[in-house]
Write a protein that holds these residues in place. Structure first.
Motif, PDB file in Angstrom:
ATOM      1  N   PRO A  53      -4.966   6.052  -4.146  1.00  0.00           N
ATOM      2  CA  PRO A  53      -4.652   6.156  -2.718  1.00  0.00           C
ATOM      3  C   PRO A  53      -5.281   7.365  -2.041  1.00  0.00           C
ATOM      4  CG  PRO A  53      -2.738   6.708  -4.065  1.00  0.00           C
ATOM      5  CD  PRO A  53      -3.767   6.145  -4.989  1.00  0.00           C
ATOM      6  N   GLY A  80       0.814  -1.209   0.000  1.00  0.00           N
ATOM      7  CA  GLY A  80       0.000   0.000   0.000  1.00  0.00           C
ATOM      8  C   GLY A  80       0.849   1.262   0.000  1.00  0.00           C
ATOM      9  N   SER A 108      -6.934  -3.289   4.936  1.00  0.00           N
ATOM     10  CA  SER A 108      -5.701  -3.372   5.720  1.00  0.00           C
ATOM     11  C   SER A 108      -5.861  -4.324   6.900  1.00  0.00           C
ATOM     12  CB  SER A 108      -5.311  -1.978   6.217  1.00  0.00           C
ATOM     13  OG  SER A 108      -5.134  -1.079   5.146  1.00  0.00           O
ATOM     14  N   PHE A 162      -7.157  -3.749  -3.114  1.00  0.00           N
ATOM     15  CA  PHE A 162      -6.796  -2.340  -3.267  1.00  0.00           C
ATOM     16  C   PHE A 162      -7.180  -1.865  -4.665  1.00  0.00           C
ATOM     17  CE2 PHE A 162      -3.925   1.147  -4.242  1.00  0.00           C
ATOM     18  CZ  PHE A 162      -3.867   1.872  -3.051  1.00  0.00           C
ATOM     19  N   TYR A 209      -4.039  -8.228  -0.629  1.00  0.00           N
ATOM     20  CA  TYR A 209      -4.203  -6.794  -0.369  1.00  0.00           C
ATOM     21  C   TYR A 209      -4.199  -6.024  -1.683  1.00  0.00           C
ATOM     22  CZ  TYR A 209      -3.006  -2.058   1.241  1.00  0.00           C
ATOM     23  OH  TYR A 209      -2.977  -0.701   1.454  1.00  0.00           O
ATOM     24  N   VAL A 262      -0.096   5.145  -0.291  1.00  0.00           N
ATOM     25  CA  VAL A 262      -0.721   5.316   1.017  1.00  0.00           C
ATOM     26  C   VAL A 262       0.297   5.955   1.962  1.00  0.00           C
ATOM     27  CG1 VAL A 262      -1.798   4.155   2.978  1.00  0.00           C
ATOM     28  CG2 VAL A 262      -2.237   3.349   0.646  1.00  0.00           C
ATOM     29  N   THR A 266      -2.120   4.021   8.513  1.00  0.00           N
ATOM     30  CA  THR A 266      -2.687   2.939   9.331  1.00  0.00           C
ATOM     31  C   THR A 266      -2.484   3.220  10.816  1.00  0.00           C
ATOM     32  OG1 THR A 266      -0.632   1.684   9.044  1.00  0.00           O
ATOM     33  CG2 THR A 266      -2.460   1.150   7.580  1.00  0.00           C
ATOM     34  N   HIS A 280       2.069   2.057  -3.245  1.00  0.00           N
ATOM     35  CA  HIS A 280       0.995   2.550  -4.099  1.00  0.00           C
ATOM     36  C   HIS A 280       0.484   3.928  -3.655  1.00  0.00           C
ATOM     37  CE1 HIS A 280       0.958  -1.489  -5.784  1.00  0.00           C
ATOM     38  NE2 HIS A 280       0.134  -1.063  -6.721  1.00  0.00           N
ATOM     39  N   LEU A 285     -10.407   1.216   2.870  1.00  0.00           N
ATOM     40  CA  LEU A 285      -8.985   0.915   2.976  1.00  0.00           C
ATOM     41  C   LEU A 285      -8.647   0.319   4.344  1.00  0.00           C
ATOM     42  CD1 LEU A 285      -6.209   0.955   1.706  1.00  0.00           C
ATOM     43  CD2 LEU A 285      -5.936   3.331   2.450  1.00  0.00           C
TER      44      LEU A 285
END
Length: 490
Positions: free
Chosen positions: A411, A209, A426, A404, A400, A214, A219, A212, A422
């Motif tokens: 993102p 992520g 996750s 995603f 994932y 994030v 998180t 990509h 998301l």
């Protein structure tokens, strides 16, 4: 003596360079990914489900190979992964031609794979140089302390790093206990999975992520409370089980002087801090310098990040005495296996990603309908369970990535307007990776190390039953928990 040691380290480093130079040279070109369809030009709407068969075949091989034909798999897993990935590429050549297939391959290797494997490689090498020695009494308080430390540390040094640092001290402490299998099972659940939910360093899917787009701390800000709740309940359950088991054990033999606990290879803690710093710098430093290779954009910050990570791994090999890694039972085989299998995964997944990008016009429209309302609103609870259960059996990093992309792959949208989606992806990928041995890379490594040390680990399905009995009720609780982000069923 010092000169001889430096010569041995130099020869070891030369061996590493010769072995890994092809991958390491290309890894300097790793980038922060852009839209896969734009980079490859593949028309996923024109593909049908058979194009996903190489990907499904590879994942099933990973899941069943070690169980059904373990010896053959151990010697030939790289060839099996290569065969499935070549089949996927051959189908793409027939479908879209050689140029589009080459562009897709370049994108998969540079954008999806190499940054991922370089981070795992550096964490594995550095963590393998930290050696904990001494006598540790296997009381419930000691065991829960090690599990709590590993759970907290997993988001800092990665689930692989935390597991490799702590599993051997935990096994040495519990080697004389009659009932010790449950200790390793909870170690896999907490340290090798749940504890990695709070940063891209923690678990491979979250790093995917991050690659990509994030944010590094997304998180941490979003699902910290859910992680604390799940980890806290798991630790409480473990204490109850371990106290019950401990009371039925004979009194421990305390004869002989106890050796003090020592941590050796402390330079590697500094190197782990350097790994964290390099990721943070690459996330905020945007010089705007890039080069395009067959539609794939290479950003300078990512090139520098990977060079730094590889340099840190080389420093660890140079600065750590060989006896530290030998005492840890360190070998290159686990990371070699992960590198080969994930290379195959990220190639075989190319047509799957293209079909997912096609949305309702692609072959996976049914899956999109299962996790999305007719009006286009995502079903967060469905995303959580679909991502999680597939992660348990098909490995959590590619799963994932699948969901995603299914959720749109943007993102910025996923971190804001669709933050619940998301978060569901996750949590599902990280938490439910603990349900089976194949859910996350460290699970099998920990189980193998435990078996080598005389722990009677359960079979694949035996572990699934034990882990599921503990985890499924917690996941149901998490599904209905009135804590933001709330997992809506709609």
């Amino acid at each position: 003596m010092a000169r001889s040691k430096r010569r041995e380290a130099s020869l070891a480093a030369d061996g590493l360079v010769k072995r890994y130079v092809p991958a390491l040279a290309v890894s300097c070109l790793t980038l922060l990914p852009q839209n896969a369809l734009a980079a490859t030009g593949l028309d996923g709407a024109a593909m049908r489900w058979p194009y996903a068969l190489p990907f499904a075949g590879l994942l099933l091989s990973i899941a069943l190979g070690p169980l059904l034909f373990a010896k053959f798999w151990h010697h030939h897993y790289g060839k099996i992964a290569a065969a499935w990935s070549l089949l996927a590429l051959a189908s793409l050549v027939v479908f879209a031609g050689g140029t589009a297939t080459l562009a897709a391959l370049v994108h998969a290797m540079l954008a999806e794979y190499l940054g991922f494997i370089v981070l795992l490689f550096s964490l594995y090498v550095v963590a393998g140089g930290i050696l904990i020695t001494g006598d540790i009494k296997a009381t419930p308080a000691t065991n829960v302390g090690i599990l709590a430390l590993g759970t907290f540390g997993a988001s800092v040094v990665g689930t692989t790093g935390a597991a490799m640092i702590l599993i051997r001290p935990l096994l040495r402490a519990n080697r004389l206990r009659r009932h010790n299998t449950h200790v390793v099972i909870f170690f896999i659940i907490l340290v090798a999975n749940v504890g990695g939910a709070l940063s891209p360093l923690g678990d491979p899917p979250l790093f995917v992520g991050f690659l990509h787009g994030v944010d590094f701390f997304w998180t941490t800000r979003t699902i910290w409370l859910q992680t604390v709740i799940v980890a806290g309940l798991l630790l409480a359950i473990f204490v109850a089980i371990d106290v019950w088991r401990f009371q039925s054990e004979p009194p421990p033999d305390d004869t002989g002087p106890a050796q003090p606990v020592r941590i050796r290879g402390l330079v590697n803690l500094v190197l782990i801090a350097a790994i964290v710093a390099s990721l943070l710098v690459s996330a905020v430093w945007k010089p705007g310098i890039a080069v395009d290779i067959l539609g794939t954009k290479l950003d300078l910050e990512d090139v520098v990040r990977n060079l730094v990570l590889l340099a840190i791994a080389a420093l660890s090999v140079w600065l750590t005495p060989d006896e530290h890694r030998q005492a840890n039972g360190f070998t290159w085989e686990p990371i070699r296996e992960v590198a080969k299998l994930f290379a195959g995964i990220f190639v075989a997944i190319i047509p799957v990603i293209a079909m997912l990008n096609a949305g309702h016009h692609g072959a996976f429209a049914w899956l999109l309908s299962a996790v999305t309302e007719p009006n286009g609103v995502p079903r967060e609870a469905a995303y959580f369970w679909f991502t999680g259960l597939m992660s348990a059996f098909l490995d959590n990093a590619p799963t994932y990535l699948l969901f995603f992309e299914l959720a749109g792959g943007d993102p910025q949208v996923l971190m804001h307007e669709l933050s619940g989606t998301l978060a569901s992806i996750s949590m599902g990928a990280v938490y439910m990776g603990a349900l089976t041995y194949v859910g996350n890379a460290p699970n099998f490594m920990v189980s193998s190390i435990a078996s080598e040390n005389g722990i009677e680990m359960p079979s694949f399905f035996g572990y699934l039953l034990r882990a599921g009995a503990v985890l499924i009720p917690l996941f149901l609780l998490l599904t209905f928990l009135p804590v933001a982000p709330i997992l809506h069923w709609h």
